[in-house]
Write a protein that holds these residues in place. Structure first.
Motif, mmCIF file in Angstrom:
data_model
loop_
_atom_site.group_PDB
_atom_site.id
_atom_site.type_symbol
_atom_site.label_atom_id
_atom_site.label_comp_id
_atom_site.label_asym_id
_atom_site.label_seq_id
_atom_site.Cartn_x
_atom_site.Cartn_y
_atom_site.Cartn_z
ATOM 1 N N GLU A 127 0.841 -1.198 0.000
ATOM 2 C CA GLU A 127 0.000 0.000 0.000
ATOM 3 C C GLU A 127 0.873 1.244 0.000
ATOM 4 O O GLU A 127 1.838 1.355 0.748
ATOM 5 C CB GLU A 127 -0.933 -0.010 1.207
ATOM 6 N N GLY A 128 0.570 2.156 -0.914
ATOM 7 C CA GLY A 128 1.351 3.382 -1.049
ATOM 8 C C GLY A 128 2.565 3.239 -1.934
ATOM 9 O O GLY A 128 3.357 4.188 -2.059
ATOM 10 N N ARG A 129 2.710 2.079 -2.574
ATOM 11 C CA ARG A 129 3.883 1.853 -3.425
ATOM 12 C C ARG A 129 3.473 1.451 -4.842
ATOM 13 O O ARG A 129 2.290 1.238 -5.133
ATOM 14 C CB ARG A 129 4.800 0.808 -2.787
ATOM 15 N N ILE A 130 4.471 1.332 -5.718
ATOM 16 C CA ILE A 130 4.220 1.038 -7.130
ATOM 17 C C ILE A 130 4.485 -0.437 -7.395
ATOM 18 O O ILE A 130 5.569 -0.946 -7.103
ATOM 19 C CB ILE A 130 5.117 1.904 -8.040
ATOM 20 N N PHE A 143 -3.665 -11.903 -8.259
ATOM 21 C CA PHE A 143 -3.382 -10.868 -7.261
ATOM 22 C C PHE A 143 -4.634 -10.423 -6.501
ATOM 23 O O PHE A 143 -4.553 -10.183 -5.279
ATOM 24 C CB PHE A 143 -2.693 -9.663 -7.912
ATOM 25 N N PRO A 144 -5.800 -10.287 -7.153
ATOM 26 C CA PRO A 144 -6.982 -9.875 -6.376
ATOM 27 C C PRO A 144 -7.317 -10.824 -5.226
ATOM 28 O O PRO A 144 -7.769 -10.372 -4.166
ATOM 29 C CB PRO A 144 -8.096 -9.851 -7.438
ATOM 30 N N ILE A 145 -7.108 -12.132 -5.424
ATOM 31 C CA ILE A 145 -7.347 -13.082 -4.331
ATOM 32 C C ILE A 145 -6.339 -12.835 -3.210
ATOM 33 O O ILE A 145 -6.696 -12.788 -2.023
ATOM 34 C CB ILE A 145 -7.256 -14.534 -4.837
ATOM 35 N N PHE A 146 -5.076 -12.681 -3.577
ATOM 36 C CA PHE A 146 -4.021 -12.396 -2.606
ATOM 37 C C PHE A 146 -4.339 -11.112 -1.840
ATOM 38 O O PHE A 146 -4.213 -11.058 -0.602
ATOM 39 C CB PHE A 146 -2.684 -12.276 -3.347
ATOM 40 N N ALA A 147 -4.774 -10.073 -2.549
ATOM 41 C CA ALA A 147 -5.101 -8.799 -1.900
ATOM 42 C C ALA A 147 -6.271 -8.959 -0.938
ATOM 43 O O ALA A 147 -6.249 -8.435 0.183
ATOM 44 C CB ALA A 147 -5.419 -7.749 -2.966
ATOM 45 N N ALA A 148 -7.297 -9.706 -1.365
ATOM 46 C CA ALA A 148 -8.468 -9.903 -0.506
ATOM 47 C C ALA A 148 -8.108 -10.693 0.748
ATOM 48 O O ALA A 148 -8.571 -10.375 1.854
ATOM 49 C CB ALA A 148 -9.566 -10.615 -1.286
ATOM 50 N N GLU A 149 -7.283 -11.736 0.586
ATOM 51 C CA GLU A 149 -6.907 -12.566 1.729
ATOM 52 C C GLU A 149 -6.054 -11.805 2.744
ATOM 53 O O GLU A 149 -5.990 -12.178 3.911
ATOM 54 C CB GLU A 149 -6.144 -13.810 1.250
ATOM 55 N N ASN A 150 -5.413 -10.731 2.284
ATOM 56 C CA ASN A 150 -4.525 -9.975 3.170
ATOM 57 C C ASN A 150 -5.048 -8.568 3.464
ATOM 58 O O ASN A 150 -4.296 -7.711 3.945
ATOM 59 C CB ASN A 150 -3.124 -9.915 2.558
ATOM 60 N N LEU A 152 -5.778 -6.016 1.696
ATOM 61 C CA LEU A 152 -5.073 -4.896 1.074
ATOM 62 C C LEU A 152 -6.067 -3.968 0.396
ATOM 63 O O LEU A 152 -7.050 -4.413 -0.211
ATOM 64 C CB LEU A 152 -4.061 -5.400 0.042
ATOM 65 N N ASP A 153 -5.798 -2.690 0.475
ATOM 66 C CA ASP A 153 -6.582 -1.689 -0.235
ATOM 67 C C ASP A 153 -5.945 -1.511 -1.611
ATOM 68 O O ASP A 153 -4.919 -0.831 -1.748
ATOM 69 C CB ASP A 153 -6.576 -0.369 0.545
ATOM 70 N N ILE A 154 -6.550 -2.132 -2.612
ATOM 71 C CA ILE A 154 -5.958 -2.082 -3.957
ATOM 72 C C ILE A 154 -5.872 -0.647 -4.470
ATOM 73 O O ILE A 154 -4.949 -0.298 -5.205
ATOM 74 C CB ILE A 154 -6.752 -2.982 -4.924
ATOM 75 N N ASP A 155 -6.827 0.181 -4.071
ATOM 76 C CA ASP A 155 -6.801 1.583 -4.519
ATOM 77 C C ASP A 155 -5.589 2.325 -3.984
ATOM 78 O O ASP A 155 -5.211 3.377 -4.512
ATOM 79 C CB ASP A 155 -8.083 2.299 -4.091
ATOM 80 N N ALA A 156 -4.987 1.787 -2.916
ATOM 81 C CA ALA A 156 -3.805 2.433 -2.329
ATOM 82 C C ALA A 156 -2.513 1.948 -2.977
ATOM 83 O O ALA A 156 -1.422 2.379 -2.596
ATOM 84 C CB ALA A 156 -3.760 2.194 -0.828
ATOM 85 N N ILE A 157 -2.627 1.041 -3.950
ATOM 86 C CA ILE A 157 -1.461 0.507 -4.656
ATOM 87 C C ILE A 157 -1.471 1.044 -6.086
ATOM 88 O O ILE A 157 -2.472 0.916 -6.799
ATOM 89 C CB ILE A 157 -1.488 -1.033 -4.683
#
Length: 335
Positions: A127-130, A143-150, A152-157
């Motif tokens: 989050e907050g990085r490129i 990646f969306p599954i990985f983000a959901a499981e952890n 993560l705010d995808i909009d912040a990436i």
């Protein structure tokens, strides 16, 4: 069925009017001639496919989704692809003649690979990085599954679409903070580019809640129905190639270097070993053999996929994997 019978059956099946000819089975890889492809190139050079009555040529790919349309259209009878992407493809194209028949990466190498010096060591650091992500990348697809499981705010990436040739160079140059990719590919590419190993963080999605399987051998089902013995013979040689690569990695890499003379032998041997240790020769495979799946785990993977992908049809595991072409357990028990 013995190898002799498979050879005879394959010879009869390959028609074109020539008796006792070898069955032509061009094989579409997911990626370049790198370490994890060595079991297949070795199987060609050591005559393992030939012993099954097959003539196999191997073609490089451009990502773990690349072989799916090649096999579905019949351009190739067999290929190597991400089973999760095949599952979505079949949901959208239920009549497509393509099917996974042999699991190879029991533990998928889907990963986020980052630079410790750029603040990426664990999922929350993204989050907050490129994040550099090639659109056809199998790891990016999950990646969306990985983000959901952890959580993560995808909009912040900030997601930067990158090409495969520029992915690791951009990370090495600090233009992105992390990339999606296969763990063994991105890691060793960065080392080859001079990034210190201690500065590389490998966040393997399977270690962070992702239940999915990885790449599998896929077949064109029209070809398979007409040539079942040839398909079983092909899978037999695949398993034998992996066992040979486990037993004799130097010989396997030697076969690989014939197709990619510019490759670094030591680097590709390490890449091969990483794939064996982390993705192929898992505890499940040691106990149950290579190639098949755990129905409960596969059902869980489908349920997990549902959280980020809306199936057009109610998913049926039987529509996404067929174990009927696998050879006997004596061939599949890797050690």
């Amino acid at each position: 069925m013995t190898a002799k019978h498979i050879i005879f059956a394959g010879a009869i099946t390959f028609a074109a009017g020539t008796a006792f000819a070898q069955t032509e089975m061009p094989f579409a890889l997911d990626w370049k001639f790198e370490g994890p492809a060595a079991p297949y190139t070795y199987a060609v050079d050591a005559g393992l496919f030939e012993a099954q009555g097959l003539t196999v040529t191997i073609t490089e790919g451009a990502g773990s989704l690349d072989a799916i349309p090649k096999v579905a259209t019949g351009a190739f009878p067999v290929g190597f692809a991400d089973i999760n992407s095949v599952m979505r493809f079949l949901d959208q194209n239920p009549d497509a003649p393509v099917m996974p028949v042999m699991m190879v990466y029991d533990k998928p190498p889907f990963a986020v690979v980052g630079r410790v010096s750029q603040g990426v060591s664990e999922p929350a650091d993204l989050e907050g990085r490129i994040l550099g992500a090639p659109p056809p990348d199998g790891a990016w697809a999950q990646f969306p599954i990985f983000a959901a499981e952890n959580d993560l705010d995808i909009d912040a990436i900030t997601v930067e679409p990158v090409g495969f040739p520029t992915r690791e160079p951009m990370l090495a140059q600090g233009e992105v903070d992390a990339v999606t990719g296969f763990s063994f590919s991105s890691t060793l590419n960065l080392i080859r580019l001079g990034v210190p190993e201690e500065d590389i963080s490998v966040i393997l999605m399977a270690d962070y809640g992702v239940e999915l399987y990885g790449n599998a051998i896929i077949i064109n089902t029209d070809f398979a129905e007409a040539n079942p013995e040839a398909v079983t013979g092909f899978l037999t040689a695949i398993a034998q190639g992996w066992q040979a690569a486990i037993d004799e990695p130097d010989a396997a890499i030697e076969a690989l270097l014939k197709r990619n003379p510019a490759a670094d032998a030591d680097l590709e041997k390490r890449r091969l070993q990483l794939s064996i240790d982390a993705n192929v020769l898992t505890d499940f495979v040691r106990e149950n053999g290579m190639g098949n799946i755990d129905p409960e785990r596969f059902a869980a993977a489908i349920e997990q996929t549902k959280t980020v992908y809306e199936f057009q049809n109610e998913p049926d595991a039987a529509a996404f994997f067929d174990d009927s072409y696998l050879p006997g357990d004596d061939v599949l028990m890797l050690k």
